[in-house]
Design a protein around this motif. Structure first.
Motif, short mmCIF file in Angstrom:
data_model
loop_
_atom_site.label_atom_id
_atom_site.label_comp_id
_atom_site.label_asym_id
_atom_site.label_seq_id
_atom_site.Cartn_x
_atom_site.Cartn_y
_atom_site.Cartn_z
N ARG A 68 1.08 -1.38 0.14
CA ARG A 68 0.06 0.12 -0.02
C ARG A 68 0.88 1.21 -0.11
N ALA A 69 2.00 1.48 0.94
CA ALA A 69 2.88 2.44 0.99
C ALA A 69 3.40 2.62 -0.59
N LYS A 70 3.99 1.53 -1.10
CA LYS A 70 4.42 1.74 -2.47
C LYS A 70 3.57 2.17 -3.40
N HIS A 71 2.29 1.72 -3.31
CA HIS A 71 1.13 2.25 -4.27
C HIS A 71 1.00 3.77 -4.12
N GLU A 72 0.89 4.04 -2.66
CA GLU A 72 0.61 5.51 -2.48
C GLU A 72 1.66 6.37 -2.75
N TYR A 73 3.01 5.82 -2.79
CA TYR A 73 4.16 6.86 -3.00
C TYR A 73 4.27 6.92 -4.76
N GLN A 74 3.94 5.86 -5.55
CA GLN A 74 3.78 5.91 -6.85
C GLN A 74 2.88 7.01 -7.28
N GLU A 77 3.28 10.06 -9.51
CA GLU A 77 2.94 10.66 -10.55
C GLU A 77 2.05 12.03 -10.54
N ALA A 78 1.50 12.18 -9.60
CA ALA A 78 0.58 13.59 -9.19
C ALA A 78 1.68 14.59 -9.57
N ILE A 79 2.72 14.56 -8.68
CA ILE A 79 3.68 15.65 -8.81
C ILE A 79 4.50 15.70 -10.31
N GLU A 80 4.40 14.65 -10.75
CA GLU A 80 5.29 14.86 -12.37
C GLU A 80 4.32 15.52 -13.09
N LYS A 81 2.78 15.29 -12.98
CA LYS A 81 1.75 15.91 -13.92
C LYS A 81 1.88 17.27 -13.33
N GLU A 82 1.82 17.62 -12.10
CA GLU A 82 1.86 18.91 -12.00
C GLU A 82 2.89 19.91 -12.25
N ALA A 83 4.05 19.13 -12.57
CA ALA A 83 5.29 19.86 -13.09
C ALA A 83 5.13 19.86 -14.51
N LYS A 84 4.83 19.20 -15.22
CA LYS A 84 4.52 19.15 -16.60
C LYS A 84 3.41 20.24 -16.86
#
Length: 69
Positions: free
Chosen positions: A33-39, A43-50
């Motif tokens: 679960r922790a790995k899934h939340e991290y991913q 992904e949300a941070i990468e999308k926000e940066a783009k």
């Protein structure tokens, strides 16, 4: 320096002794679960940066057009 098979076996034995056999599946689920939340957060941070990069590029283009006139 890498971890070999004997080191992995030793780590697994220590984990089994410390946590017991009944808690290991629970720990594995928690790690999953922790790995899934991290991913998901990554992904949300990468999308926000783009999105931010696109916004900055668009603003720079508008400023360049204004200065050319």
């Amino acid at each position: 320096m890498s971890i070999g098979i004997p080191e992995i076996i030793l780590i697994l034995v220590v984990v089994l002794l410390v946590f017991g056999g009944k808690r290991i599946p629970e720990l594995a689920r928690s790690l999953g679960r922790a790995k899934h939340e991290y991913q998901k957060a990554k992904e949300a941070i990468e999308k926000e940066a783009k999105d931010l990069e696109k916004t900055v590029d668009a603003a720079a283009k508008v400023e360049a057009e204004k200065s050319d006139k």
